[in-house]
Design an enzyme around this catalytic site. Structure first.
Site, short mmCIF file in Angstrom:
data_model
loop_
_atom_site.label_atom_id
_atom_site.label_comp_id
_atom_site.label_asym_id
_atom_site.label_seq_id
_atom_site.Cartn_x
_atom_site.Cartn_y
_atom_site.Cartn_z
N ASN A 245 40.97 38.03 87.10
CA ASN A 245 41.71 39.07 86.35
C ASN A 245 43.15 38.60 86.26
O ASN A 245 43.68 38.06 87.21
CB ASN A 245 41.68 40.42 87.09
N GLY A 246 43.80 38.87 85.13
CA GLY A 246 45.19 38.49 84.97
C GLY A 246 45.34 37.55 83.78
O GLY A 246 44.42 37.40 82.98
N CYS B 87 39.91 44.10 83.81
CA CYS B 87 38.60 43.52 84.09
C CYS B 87 38.16 43.99 85.46
O CYS B 87 38.95 44.51 86.24
CB CYS B 87 38.71 42.00 84.07
N TRP C 72 37.70 42.21 79.81
CA TRP C 72 38.28 42.89 78.64
C TRP C 72 39.05 41.81 77.92
O TRP C 72 40.04 41.30 78.45
CB TRP C 72 39.18 44.02 79.09
N LYS D 87 46.36 62.66 73.60
CA LYS D 87 45.03 63.05 74.08
C LYS D 87 44.05 63.15 72.92
O LYS D 87 42.94 62.62 72.96
CB LYS D 87 45.10 64.39 74.81
N GLU E 283 52.18 64.52 74.41
CA GLU E 283 51.01 64.24 75.24
C GLU E 283 49.76 64.81 74.59
O GLU E 283 48.71 64.16 74.57
CB GLU E 283 51.23 64.81 76.64
N HIS F 127 62.40 67.55 57.54
CA HIS F 127 62.99 66.24 57.24
C HIS F 127 61.93 65.23 56.82
O HIS F 127 62.19 64.03 56.79
CB HIS F 127 63.76 65.73 58.46
C1 AGP Z 1 46.69 58.01 78.62
O1 AGP Z 1 45.63 58.94 78.40
C2 AGP Z 1 46.24 56.57 78.54
N1 AGP Z 1 45.17 56.30 79.42
C3 AGP Z 1 47.40 55.60 78.66
O2 AGP Z 1 48.41 56.02 77.76
C4 AGP Z 1 48.04 55.51 80.06
O3 AGP Z 1 48.71 56.70 80.37
C5 AGP Z 1 49.03 54.34 80.05
O4 AGP Z 1 48.30 53.16 79.79
C6 AGP Z 1 49.80 54.19 81.37
O5 AGP Z 1 48.90 53.90 82.40
P1 AGP Z 1 49.45 53.96 83.93
O6 AGP Z 1 49.88 55.39 84.16
O7 AGP Z 1 48.29 53.57 84.77
O8 AGP Z 1 50.60 53.02 84.03
#
Ligand code: AGP
Length: 613
Positions: free
Chosen positions: A100-101, A2, A74, A490, A486, A509
Site C-alpha cells: 500500500n502506498g 488498499c 485501488w 452526502k 456537508e 448572484h
Molecule cells: C465523506 O463522506 C467522504 N468519505 C470523504 O469526504 C472523507 O470525509 C474525506 O476523504 C476525509 O477523510 P478522513 O476524515 O479520513 O481524512
C-alpha cells in the site's frame, strides 16, 4: 485505500486471507490477489474485480497450505487488471510482495532494473519494483533484502514480502501507510487495518514508520532500519468483532447513523465537568502560555472533515476570540501558508488519520514549528502518532465510505476544543460555557429523538420524492451554510444526484437561474440571527417554482408557511444546532441512495481512506 492481509501459522492460509480481505473491502478496491507458500514455491492468483471473483477463480485450486499474503488494490499506477493486481512477483518467482502506498521514484528504479539488471516487468505498477529489488538484494535473509530494497524507495509503503526460500516467514515494512501485526498462539498475522484481524486476535503491534517485522508461527521480531530489535508496546484492540459488522442494519451507513447518540456520548465521556460547567481535556498537554500566546488558528482537512472544520470555525471564533482559517488540505499544502511558530495552532481533522493530503498538511505545519492538534477517529493512525497533540473522537469503526458518525464526533471534538481554549484564555463567559456544556450533554438524547422511527419515516418519504430528481440544492446561512455543504456532499456521493450547497444570500448572484418548476431545494433555517434573511431566500425559490424542504428548530413554526415540507429539530443552542441539523440530511441522502439502488456503503469511484494524493 488498499487492503493487506498476511498469515503464517497452522490454519489454511487461503481461507484466512480471503476472509481477512473481505473485512477490508470497505477501503475501496478494484482488484484482488493472493500468494501462497507451498513447499519451496509460490502459488499466485490475481483477479481484476472483487474478492468473490478471486474466490471463484481459485476455490479448490490450491493445496491447503498455511502461509500466504493477500491484497485488495485501488488503482493508482496502472488500470485494474489481473497483471496490475498484487501480489507482484520477481523474475525468479521466488519473491512475492503486496504493498500500500506510492513509490514515487518507481520509474527510475524500473528503468535501472530493466536496463542494467535485465529484469522483466509484468505490470504497470509502481509496486512491482519492490519484488525485483528484493530479488536483487536477496542473499539468504529476506529481512535484510527487504531493508535494502526499501532503502532505495522514495515514497510511502506498507508492504509484506513472502519468499519461496524461507518457509513460514513473512517480512513487513512500514512508512507513511498503516500496518498492524496480529499476535496469535502458534500463528501470527499482518494487516493494513484492524478489522481484518478481529476474528483471530485482539493483541496487536502498530508498526511505526521505519519499522520492520519478521513473522513466523513461533513469533514476531520488530526491528529498525539498522536491524536493531525494538520492544513494541502491545495494543489490545477493544473493538467487539460485531462492531465492525452491520449489526442487523441493511447498510453500514444506516448502522453508523443510528450509532451517533452513542458516538457523541462516548466522545463527550470524561471530558466534561458538569458541576463546574467546564470542559476538561486532560489528554491535551498545551501549557496555558502556549494557548494564551495564540493569535490565529488554522483548521485543515478534506471532504466531510473539512465541513466539520467550517463549523469549528464558528465555535472557536465565538468562544476563543481568535480568527480561524479553514483550509482544504490539498490546497493548504501547496499555498505556502503564513505560519508563525508560537502564535499559530493548526488543527487537522481526519477520521482515518491516513488521508495523504491531510498528513502532508500536518507535516508541512510541523516543519514550520507550529504546533499541530489532531482530531482523528483511529488510534494508531499516522495522524495520531505524528501530531503534537491528539484529541480522539470515539465514534468506533466507521466502515461506510460516507462519513456520518465521525463527522458528528468531529463537531463535538471541535466544540470541546473551543470551550477548552476559551476557558484557558478567559475568552468565554462562564454562563455561556455552562449553557453550552449543558447543551452538549443533552445532544445524545436529542439525537435519539431525531432518530426516532416516526421521524425516519418522514425523511424516507421526502427522500423517495427527491430520488426522482437528478439535481438538488442545499441552502443556508452561517452555520447552516456549513452544514449545507456537508448535506450536499452526502447526497451526491452516495445517490449520485448532482447537489450543490449555496450560501442562501448568494442565490440571486447566479444560482437562482437554475431554480425551475419543482426543483428540490433543501433549506436549513436553524439560526435565529439570520432566520428572516433565510426565509426571504426561500421565498425567492418559491417564486420560481422550486420545491423547498426546510430543516428548522421546533420554535420556528413560521417557517412551515413558506415551504412544501419541513423537519423540526428539538430546541438546541444555535451554536450546537449543526450536530442535529446534519442528521436529517444524512438520512435523506441514505434513503435517496437506497431508493435509487445505489451501492450505499461503497459508492462508485470512492474509497474510505484516500491514502494517495
Ligand atoms: C465523506 O463522506 C467522504 N468519505 C470523504 O469526504 C472523507 O470525509 C474525506 O476523504 C476525509 O477523510 P478522513 O476524515 O479520513 O481524512
Amino acid at each position: 485505500m488498499c487492503g493487506i492481509v498476511g498469515y503464517t501459522g497452522s490454519k489454511e492460509a487461503f481461507t484466512v486471507l480471503i476472509d481477512g480481505l473481505k473485512k477490508l473491502e470497505y477501503r475501496g478496491y478494484d482488484s484482488a490477489g493472493i500468494a501462497l507458500q507451498n513447499d519451496g514455491r509460490l502459488e499466485v492468483a490475481k483477479a481484476a474485480g472483487s474478492i468473490a471473483d478471486l474466490e471463484r477463480k481459485t476455490r479448490g485450486k490450491f493445496e491447503p497450505v498455511t502461509v500466504g499474503i493477500g491484497h485488495t488494490r485501488w488503482a493508482t499506477h496502472g488500470r485494474p487488471t489481473d497483471d496490475n493486481a498484487h501480489p507482484h512477483i520477481s523474475c525468479c518467482e521466488n519473491f512475492a510482495v503486496v504493498h500500500n502506498g506510492i513509490i514515487e521514484n518507481h520509474l527510475a528504479l524500473r528503468a535501472r532494473l530493466r536496463d542494467e539488471e535485465s529484469h522483466r516487468f509484468r505490470s504497470q505498477t509502481d509496486t512491482e519494483v519492490l519484488a525485483h529489488l528484493i530479488e536483487e538484494y536477496y542473499d539468504g535473509d529476506l529481512l535484510l533484502a527487504v531493508r535494502q530494497a526499501v532503502s532505495r524507495v522514495e515514497g510511502s509503503y506498507a508492504m509484506v514480502a513472502l519468499s519461496a526460500k524461507e518457509p513460514g516467514r513473512l517480512v513487513c515494512a512500514r512508512k507513511d501507510s498503516p500496518l498492524v501485526i496480529g499476535l496469535g498462539e502458534g500463528e501470527n498475522f499482518v494487516a493494513s487495518d484492524i478489522p481484518a484481524l478481529l476474528a483471530h486476535t485482539r493483541k496487536t503491534y502498530i508498526l511505526e514508520d521505519g519499522e520492520f517485522a519478521s513473522l513466523t508461527p513461533a513469533g514476531v521480531v520488530v526491528t529498525d532500519a539498522r536491524g536493531a530489535r525494538i520492544d513494541k508496546q502491545l495494543f489490545e484492540v477493544k473493538w467487539d468483532a460485531v462492531a465492525a459488522e452491520k449489526g442487523g442494519y441493511a447498510h453500514f451507513m444506516l448502522k453508523e447513523i443510528m450509532e451517533q447518540p452513542v458516538a457523541v456520548r462516548e466522545t463527550l465521556r470524561q471530558r466534561i465537568d458538569a458541576a463546574a460547567g467546564k470542559v476538561t481535556l486532560d489528554e491535551l498537554a498545551f501549557t496555558p502560555d502556549e494557548i494564551r500566546n495564540l493569535e490565529k488558528i488554522y483548521i485543515v482537512a478534506c471532504g466531510t472533515a473539512y465541513h466539520a472544520g467550517l463549523v469549528g470555525k464558528f465555535a472557536i471564533e465565538k468562544l476563543v476570540g481568535l480568527p480561524v482559517e479553514v483550509d482544504l488540505a490539498s490546497e493548504y499544502r501547496y499555498r505556502e501558508p503564513l505560519l508563525q511558530k508560537g502564535k499559530h495552532l493548526v488543527i487537522v481533522i481526519s477520521q482515518s488519520g491516513e488521508t495523504a493530503d491531510t498528513l502532508a498538511a500536518m507535516r508541512l505545519s510541523r516543519e514550520s514549528g507550529v504546533k499541530v492538534l489532531a482530531v482523528t477517529n483511529v488510534v494508531g493512525s499516522s495522524v495520531s502518532r505524528e501530531a503534537d497533540q491528539v484529541l480522539f473522537t470515539w465514534a468506533g469503526p466507521e466502515v461506510a465510505v460516507a462519513s456520518t458518525k465521525a463527522y458528528l464526533t468531529q463537531l463535538i471534538a471541535l466544540y470541546l476544543i473551543a470551550l477548552y481554549l476559551g476557558d484557558i484564555r478567559g475568552a468565554v463567559a462562564p454562563a455561556l460555557a455552562a449553557e453550552l456544556v449543558r447543551g452538549l450533554r443533552a445532544l445524545p438524547d436529542q439525537l435519539g429523538l431525531v432518530l426516532a422511527a416516526e421521524r425516519l419515516e418522514e425523511l424516507r418519504a421526502y427522500a423517495a420524492r427527491l430520488a426522482r430528481w437528478e439535481d438538488a440544492f442545499f441552502l443556508g446561512r452561517n452555520l447552516d451554510y456549513a452544514v449545507a455543504m456537508e448535506g450536499s456532499l452526502k447526497l451526491k456521493e452516495i445517490s449520485y444526484i448532482h447537489a450543490e450547497a449555496y450560501a442562501a444570500g448568494e442565490l440571486k448572484h447566479g444560482t437562482l437561474a437554475l431554480i425551475t418548476e419543482g426543483i428540490p431545494v433543501i433549506a436549513l433555517a436553524t439560526q435565529q440571527a439570520v432566520l428572516e434573511k433565510t426565509l426571504s431566500n426561500v421565498q425567492e425559490v418559491n417564486a420560481r417554482g422550486g420545491s423547498v424542504f426546510a430543516v428548522t428548530q421546533e420554535g420556528h413554526r413560521e417557517v412551515a408557511r413558506q415551504v412544501d415540507a419541513i423537519f423540526y429539530l428539538p430546541p438546541v443552542h444555535d451554536l450546537l444546532a449543526p450536530v442535529l441539523t446534519a442528521v436529517p440530511l444524512q438520512l435523506i441522502a441514505y434513503y435517496a441512495a437506497a431508493a435509487r439502488n445505489c451501492s450505499v456503503d461503497k459508492p462508485r469511484n470512492l474509497a474510505k481512506s484516500v491514502t494517495v494524493e
